[in-house]
Motif scaffolding. Structure first.
Motif, PDB file in Angstrom:
ATOM      1  N   LEU A  44       0.832  -1.204   0.000  1.00 20.28           N
ATOM      2  CA  LEU A  44       0.000   0.000   0.000  1.00 20.28           C
ATOM      3  C   LEU A  44       0.869   1.258   0.000  1.00 20.28           C
ATOM      4  O   LEU A  44       0.590   2.227  -0.729  1.00 20.28           O
ATOM      5  N   ASN A  45       1.914   1.247   0.799  1.00 20.30           N
ATOM      6  CA  ASN A  45       2.819   2.396   0.846  1.00 20.30           C
ATOM      7  C   ASN A  45       3.499   2.611  -0.510  1.00 20.30           C
ATOM      8  O   ASN A  45       3.622   3.748  -0.981  1.00 20.30           O
ATOM      9  N   ASP A  46       3.927   1.521  -1.156  1.00 15.53           N
ATOM     10  CA  ASP A  46       4.520   1.628  -2.495  1.00 15.53           C
ATOM     11  C   ASP A  46       3.504   2.178  -3.494  1.00 15.53           C
ATOM     12  O   ASP A  46       3.845   2.997  -4.359  1.00 15.53           O
ATOM     13  N   PHE A  47       2.271   1.687  -3.391  1.00 14.20           N
ATOM     14  CA  PHE A  47       1.200   2.120  -4.286  1.00 14.20           C
ATOM     15  C   PHE A  47       1.003   3.638  -4.187  1.00 14.20           C
ATOM     16  O   PHE A  47       0.866   4.335  -5.203  1.00 14.20           O
ATOM     17  N   PHE A  48       1.015   4.143  -2.977  1.00 13.22           N
ATOM     18  CA  PHE A  48       0.852   5.584  -2.781  1.00 13.22           C
ATOM     19  C   PHE A  48       2.057   6.353  -3.325  1.00 13.22           C
ATOM     20  O   PHE A  48       1.909   7.324  -4.077  1.00 13.22           O
ATOM     21  N   ASN A  49       3.256   5.935  -2.954  1.00 18.73           N
ATOM     22  CA  ASN A  49       4.465   6.668  -3.346  1.00 18.73           C
ATOM     23  C   ASN A  49       4.715   6.642  -4.844  1.00 18.73           C
ATOM     24  O   ASN A  49       5.172   7.631  -5.429  1.00 18.73           O
ATOM     25  N   GLU A  50       4.426   5.518  -5.478  1.00 17.81           N
ATOM     26  CA  GLU A  50       4.784   5.341  -6.887  1.00 17.81           C
ATOM     27  C   GLU A  50       3.667   5.725  -7.858  1.00 17.81           C
ATOM     28  O   GLU A  50       3.951   6.061  -9.013  1.00 17.81           O
ATOM     29  N   ASP A  51       2.407   5.664  -7.415  1.00 19.04           N
ATOM     30  CA  ASP A  51       1.307   5.909  -8.350  1.00 19.04           C
ATOM     31  C   ASP A  51       0.281   6.922  -7.854  1.00 19.04           C
ATOM     32  O   ASP A  51      -0.017   7.899  -8.535  1.00 19.04           O
ATOM     33  N   LEU A  52      -0.289   6.683  -6.690  1.00 14.07           N
ATOM     34  CA  LEU A  52      -1.396   7.510  -6.223  1.00 14.07           C
ATOM     35  C   LEU A  52      -0.990   8.966  -6.005  1.00 14.07           C
ATOM     36  O   LEU A  52      -1.762   9.880  -6.315  1.00 14.07           O
ATOM     37  N   SER A  53       0.203   9.197  -5.477  1.00 12.81           N
ATOM     38  CA  SER A  53       0.659  10.574  -5.237  1.00 12.81           C
ATOM     39  C   SER A  53       0.805  11.339  -6.552  1.00 12.81           C
ATOM     40  O   SER A  53       0.626  12.566  -6.597  1.00 12.81           O
ATOM     41  N   ARG A  54       1.104  10.615  -7.628  1.00 14.09           N
ATOM     42  CA  ARG A  54       1.244  11.239  -8.947  1.00 14.09           C
ATOM     43  C   ARG A  54      -0.121  11.428  -9.619  1.00 14.09           C
ATOM     44  O   ARG A  54      -0.378  12.453 -10.256  1.00 14.09           O
ATOM     45  N   LEU A  55      -1.001  10.436  -9.470  1.00 11.52           N
ATOM     46  CA  LEU A  55      -2.296  10.470 -10.155  1.00 11.52           C
ATOM     47  C   LEU A  55      -3.326  11.340  -9.450  1.00 11.52           C
ATOM     48  O   LEU A  55      -4.328  11.742 -10.052  1.00 11.52           O
ATOM     49  N   PHE A  56      -3.094  11.621  -8.161  1.00 11.29           N
ATOM     50  CA  PHE A  56      -4.010  12.476  -7.392  1.00 11.29           C
ATOM     51  C   PHE A  56      -3.224  13.670  -6.836  1.00 11.29           C
ATOM     52  O   PHE A  56      -2.987  13.763  -5.630  1.00 11.29           O
ATOM     53  N   PRO A  57      -2.812  14.596  -7.718  1.00 14.94           N
ATOM     54  CA  PRO A  57      -1.931  15.694  -7.290  1.00 14.94           C
ATOM     55  C   PRO A  57      -2.575  16.673  -6.321  1.00 14.94           C
ATOM     56  O   PRO A  57      -1.866  17.402  -5.615  1.00 14.94           O
TER      57      PRO A  57
END
Length: 440
Positions: free
Chosen positions: A217-230
């Motif tokens: 989950l932490n990887d998912f946030f750092n690598e994708d979600l933080s970029r896709l939900f600016p």
């Protein structure tokens, strides 16, 4: 030789090969259909690590085999946490039961067994598709590998509000819930308090599954979600791991666990030990010390509880409600009933409820069944579990590996973890994605 001749010869070779293969399969099917109807009726319950491995390794020629399971696929559970965040697709870690081997070698029934009568060699079976009266099935030999269930410890609100992570549909629900939380947190009319709740992800249970899901989950946030939900404030995202005991990953060497904890803290993951849950409500968790933790997603991974079929059976069970079997995996007092996996335990051994134990014991039992069908069978040998090591992913391309001979951590631990599991993902079909009949 010209290109045209090469193509013709290649086409003819492939055609001949396929014809021979089809002919061999047709002959095999005819032989199977012509089996002696007096073959022993063997019923296998479940399609997890134990039952799946048993079926794959069994010589089916001497038995009339029926597999009964409410789930119509084998699930590669070590990578379930990866599928929950999209690292792997769901179908990549599932293998349909009906493709385990030639479908003419066994029958499959998608149903649940409601009770076992070992005195009468019979089962009561209920379809997963209707609520009609259960039907009876007879057996000569019975193999029980129904696995386990999530353990809620009777805590109020867990069943109603928490997400479990034991089946493919659980992983799908979790993935959808994560995306929903971020989408809702992105709405312009959401309040600050509600946004903070939506972006609070709580994982209960510091075992391997809880730790690995936290990491993914932490990887998912750092690598994708933080970029896709600016427009989602990074500081509002909280990942909290709760563990009732004093340490996470209790089965691992504490030197490796300390490295995992350092990795978690560097990633901003909040690890709280000695944090027992008292109650779970719709929007927050209540701890025994009175603290309330709001959440958008709550994942419950606190160990295993026994399957109702096992719990309610008349078989003798140990203190953990597992069926007691002997060194040959025979259920105590019944020579024609066998058990392995999370639902059974060898008397006096207390093996851990892991995929390793289930798979090894199932392969052993299949070999013993095959041995008994020989003209001159060898004397039976007791089951001996061989510890192959412990693996866990701890996030940021880091993992830990513990064996009897050496330990690994960091990036090399991650490479070992990932390659060890990906190379065992079952048939080629699950990797190249052909047509699939798994339902989840």
């Amino acid at each position: 030789m010209g290109l045209k001749n090469l193509i013709i010869r290649g086409r003819n070779y492939i055609s001949d090969h396929l014809s021979k293969s089809s002919l061999e399969k047709a002959i095999k099917r005819r032989q199977l259909k012509g089996r002696n109807e007096k073959n022993e009726k063997l019923i296998i319950l479940g399609c997890g690590w134990g039952s799946y491995s048993f079926l794959k390794n069994l010589n089916t020629a001497k038995y009339d085999i029926t597999v009964i399971s409410p789930r119509n696929h084998f699930l590669f559970t070590p990578l379930l946490t990866s599928s929950a965040v999209g690292t792997l697709e769901f179908r990549s870690i599932a293998e349909p039961v009906r493709t385990t081997r030639d479908i003419n070698e066994f029958k499959y029934i998608q149903a649940s067994v409601t009770s076992i009568n070992p005195e009468n060699n019979s089962l009561m079976v209920k379809s997963t598709f209707h609520n009609e009266k259960p039907f009876e099935m007879k057996y000569d030999k019975l193999v029980i590998g129904v696995g386990s269930r999530n353990n809620t410890f009777g805590i109020k609100g867990v069943e109603e509000n928490a997400n479990f992570l034991k089946e493919l549909h659980h992983a799908r629900e979790i993935r959808q819930k994560i995306i929903e939380c971020f989408e809702r947190a992105s709405l312009p009319d959401v309040s600050n308090e509600e946004r903070e709740r939506l972006l609070s992800f709580v994982i209960v249970g510091g075992g391997a599954t809880g730790v690995e899901f936290t990491s993914e989950l932490n990887d998912f946030f750092n690598e994708d979600l933080s970029r896709l939900f600016p427009f989602v404030p990074v500081n509002d995202v909280k990942i909290i791991l709760l563990e009732a005991s004093g340490k996470i990953l209790s089965t691992f060497d504490q030197k490796l666990v300390k490295k995992a904890l350092v990795n978690f803290r560097n990633s901003g993951i909040d690890v709280r030990t000695h944090s027992s849950v008292k109650e779970v409500l719709q929007d927050y968790v209540v701890l025994n010390n009175g603290d309330k933790i709001p959440y958008g997603l709550l994942v419950w991974s606190t160990g295993i509880g026994q399957h109702p079929l096992v719990k309610n059976s008349t078989f003798e069970k140990d203190s953990h409600d597992r069926i007691i079997v002997d060194d040959y995996l025979r259920v105590k007092n019944y020579s024609n009933v066998f058990g392995f996996g999370d639902c059974a335990n060898v008397e006096g051994k207390n093996y851990p409820p892991t995929a390793q134990v289930a798979s090894q014991s199932a392969v052993y039992l299949a070999k013993e069944f095959n041995n008994l069908e020989k003209q001159n069978p060898n004397p039976p040998k007791p089951f001996v579990f061989k510890f192959l090591g412990l693996l866990a992913y701890t996030g940021n391309k880091s993992g830990i590996l513990e064996t009897n001979f050496f330990d690994l951590s960091g990036f090399i631990g991650f490479i070992t973890w990932r390659s060890a599991y990906l190379t065992r993902l079952g048939s080629l079909r699950s990797k190249i994605q052909g047509r699939d009949i798994s339902s989840f």
